[in-house]
Design an enzyme around this catalytic site. Structure first.
Site, short mmCIF file in Angstrom:
data_model
loop_
_atom_site.label_atom_id
_atom_site.label_comp_id
_atom_site.label_asym_id
_atom_site.label_seq_id
_atom_site.Cartn_x
_atom_site.Cartn_y
_atom_site.Cartn_z
N ASP A 46 -0.77 -2.81 5.34
CA ASP A 46 0.14 -3.22 6.42
C ASP A 46 1.42 -2.38 6.37
OD1 ASP A 46 0.87 -5.57 8.43
OD2 ASP A 46 2.65 -5.12 7.24
N TYR A 51 9.17 1.06 8.80
CA TYR A 51 9.22 1.16 7.32
C TYR A 51 9.43 2.60 6.86
CZ TYR A 51 7.03 -3.52 7.50
OH TYR A 51 6.73 -4.84 7.77
N LYS A 76 3.10 -1.18 13.48
CA LYS A 76 3.86 -2.01 14.44
C LYS A 76 4.83 -1.16 15.23
CE LYS A 76 3.86 -5.37 10.64
NZ LYS A 76 4.18 -4.69 9.39
N HIS A 109 6.45 -5.64 16.77
CA HIS A 109 7.06 -6.09 15.51
C HIS A 109 7.87 -7.38 15.66
CE1 HIS A 109 8.27 -4.21 11.41
NE2 HIS A 109 8.30 -5.52 11.33
N ILE A 230 -0.49 -10.55 2.91
CA ILE A 230 -0.21 -9.13 2.61
C ILE A 230 0.90 -8.99 1.57
CG2 ILE A 230 -1.12 -8.04 4.70
CD1 ILE A 230 1.68 -8.38 5.98
N LYS A 232 3.33 -7.61 -1.22
CA LYS A 232 3.78 -6.24 -1.56
C LYS A 232 4.14 -6.19 -3.04
CE LYS A 232 7.67 -3.65 -2.49
NZ LYS A 232 8.73 -3.95 -3.51
N SER A 233 3.77 -5.11 -3.70
CA SER A 233 4.30 -4.82 -5.03
C SER A 233 4.18 -3.33 -5.28
CB SER A 233 3.51 -5.58 -6.11
OG SER A 233 4.00 -5.19 -7.38
N VAL A 234 5.16 -2.79 -5.99
CA VAL A 234 5.03 -1.40 -6.42
C VAL A 234 4.72 -1.33 -7.91
CG1 VAL A 234 6.51 -0.44 -4.60
CG2 VAL A 234 7.55 -1.22 -6.75
#
Ligand SMILES: NC(=O)c1ccc[n+]([C@@H]2O[C@H](COP(=O)([O-])OP(=O)(O)OC[C@H]3O[C@@H](n4cnc5c(N)ncnc54)[C@H](OP(=O)(O)O)[C@@H]3O)[C@@H](O)[C@H]2O)c1
Length: 282
Positions: A46, A51, A76, A109, A230, A232-234
Site C-alpha cells: 500500500d 508518500y 492513491k 486519498h 496494512i 507498516k514497519s521498517v
C-alpha cells in the site's frame, strides 16, 4: 510461511487481506523494505503519490522477481491532484514511478469536502478503470455522506474504503455501512501507529495467553473482523512477525474484548476527514 487469505470485491476481483503499508518510509528505504516484506510473504503493498516513495516501491517490485499478477499494488491520488485533468496526470506519474502497466487498486486519498472535487475525481477513476489501466477503484477516508454522494451522483460504489481503524478507534458506524453496501473495510494505522494499544492491559493479557506479541494480537483482531490490514514497519523482525499474525486465531470473547476498547473520537490519531484537505496526504 503462511499465505494471506483474500477478500472479495463487488467488482469480481479480490485483495490479499494482510498487506504492507509504506507511509513515512523514505524512497531509498522503501526499495529495501518492500523486498523484505515480499520475502516474508506479503503479496500486497500500500503506497500513495503523497508518500513520495512510489519509485522505491517500483524498484523493489522489479527486483523481487515475483510475477506481476502475484503482487497486489495500491496507490492513491493526493488531495492536490483532485479534479479530472490533474488526476489523470497524477495517475500517469504514479504508474511511471511504480513501473507498472496496470494498477490493482487506485484510491481517492481523502474526500477533502472543502474542495468539492471528490465526484469529479471519482469519475476520472471510473474512466481509467474502463480503459483497463486500473483493475479496481476505491476510496480512503470517505465518510458515509461521501460514499452516498458517489453512489447518488455516479451510480458506482467503491470496492473498498481505507480508513483509520485500530482498537481504540474501531469505526463501528462505517463498518456497518460498508457491510450494507458490500464495500470492503481496510484499516490504516491498524497498530495505532505503534501507540497505546500495544501496551493496553487487555491486549497484553490476550497476547500472553497465546504467547504472541501485542502487535500480532491487534493484527489478528483486525483480520477476524474481516478487514483488510496494512501494518507498516521498517524493522525486519517486525515485518516478519506482523505477517505471522495470520497464524494467530483469537476466540470470539477475545475479539469482543478488543472491540470494546473503542474510545470514540478520543481514540482518533490521524486527521479528521471532515476538515482535512492538505496537500500532504497521510
Ligand atoms: N489512507 C490514509 O489516509 C492513510 C493514513 C495513514 C496510514 N495509511 C496506510 O496505513 C499503513 C499503516 O499505518 P501507519 O503506518 O500509520 O501505522 P501502523 O502500521 O499502525 O504502525 C506503524 C508503527 O508501528 C511500529 N510497529 C510496526 N510493527 C510493530 C510491532 N510488531 N511491534 C511494535 N511496533 C511496531 C512501526 O515502527 P517501525 O517501522 O520502526 O518498526 C511504526 O512506528 C501506512 O503505512 C499506509 O500505507 C493510510
Amino acid at each position: 510461511m503462511p499465505v494471506s487469505p483474500s477478500v472479495s470485491f463487488h467488482d469480481g476481483r479480490s485483495i490479499p487481506q494482510l498487506g504492507y503499508g509504506v507511509w513515512q518510509v523514505e524512497n531509498a528505504v522503501a526499495a529495501d523494505v518492500v523486498v523484505q516484506a515480499l520475502e516474508a510473504g506479503y503479496r500486497h503493498v500500500d503506497t500513495a503519490r503523497g508518500y513520495n516513495n512510489e519509485a522505491g516501491v517500483g524498484r523493489a517490485l522489479a527486483a523481487a522477481g515475483i510475477d506481476r499478477d502475484e503482487v497486489f499494488v495500491t496507490s492513491k491520488v493526493p488531495n492536490q491532484d483532485q479534479g479530472r485533468e490533474k488526476t489523470l496526470a497524477s495517475f500517469d506519474a504514479t504508474m511511471e514511478d511504480l513501473g507498472l502497466e496496470e494498477l490493482d487498486l487506485y484510491l481517492i486519498h481523502w474526500p477533502a469536502p472543502s474542495k468539492g472535487l471528490a465526484v469529479e475525481t471519482w469519475k476520472a477513476l471510473v474512466e481509467l478503470k474502463e480503459q483497463g489501466r486500473i483493475r479496481s477503484i476505491g476510496v480512503s477516508n470517505f465518510r458515509v455522506e461521501d460514499l452516498e454522494k458517489l453512489e447518488t451522483e455516479t451510480g458506482v460504489l467503491p470496492v473498498l474504503n481505507q480508513i483509520e481503524l485500530h482498537p481504540y478507534f474501531n469505526q463501528p458506524e462505517l463498518r456497518e455501512f460498508h457491510a450494507s453496501k458490500n464495500i470492503v473495510t481496510e484499516s490504516w494505522s491498524p497498530l495505532g501507529q505503534g501507540g497505546g494499544e500495544l501496551t493496553d492491559p487487555v491486549v497484553q493479557a490476550i497476547a500472553a495467553a497465546h504467547g504472541a506479541s501485542t502487535a500480532q494480537v491487534v493484527i489478528a483482531w483486525n483480520l477476524a473482523l474481516g478487514n483488510v490490514v496494512i501494518p507498516k514497519s521498517v524493522t525486519p523482525e517486525r515485518i516478519a512477525s506482523n505477517f505471522a499474525s495470520l497464524e494467530l486465531e483469537l476466540t470470539a470473547d477475545e475479539i469482543a474484548q478488543i472491540t470494546a476498547l473503542h474510545k470514540g473520537e478520543e481514540g482518533r490519531q490521524g486527521a479528521n476527514p471532515d476538515s482535512f484537505a492538505n496537500h500532504q496526504g497521510a
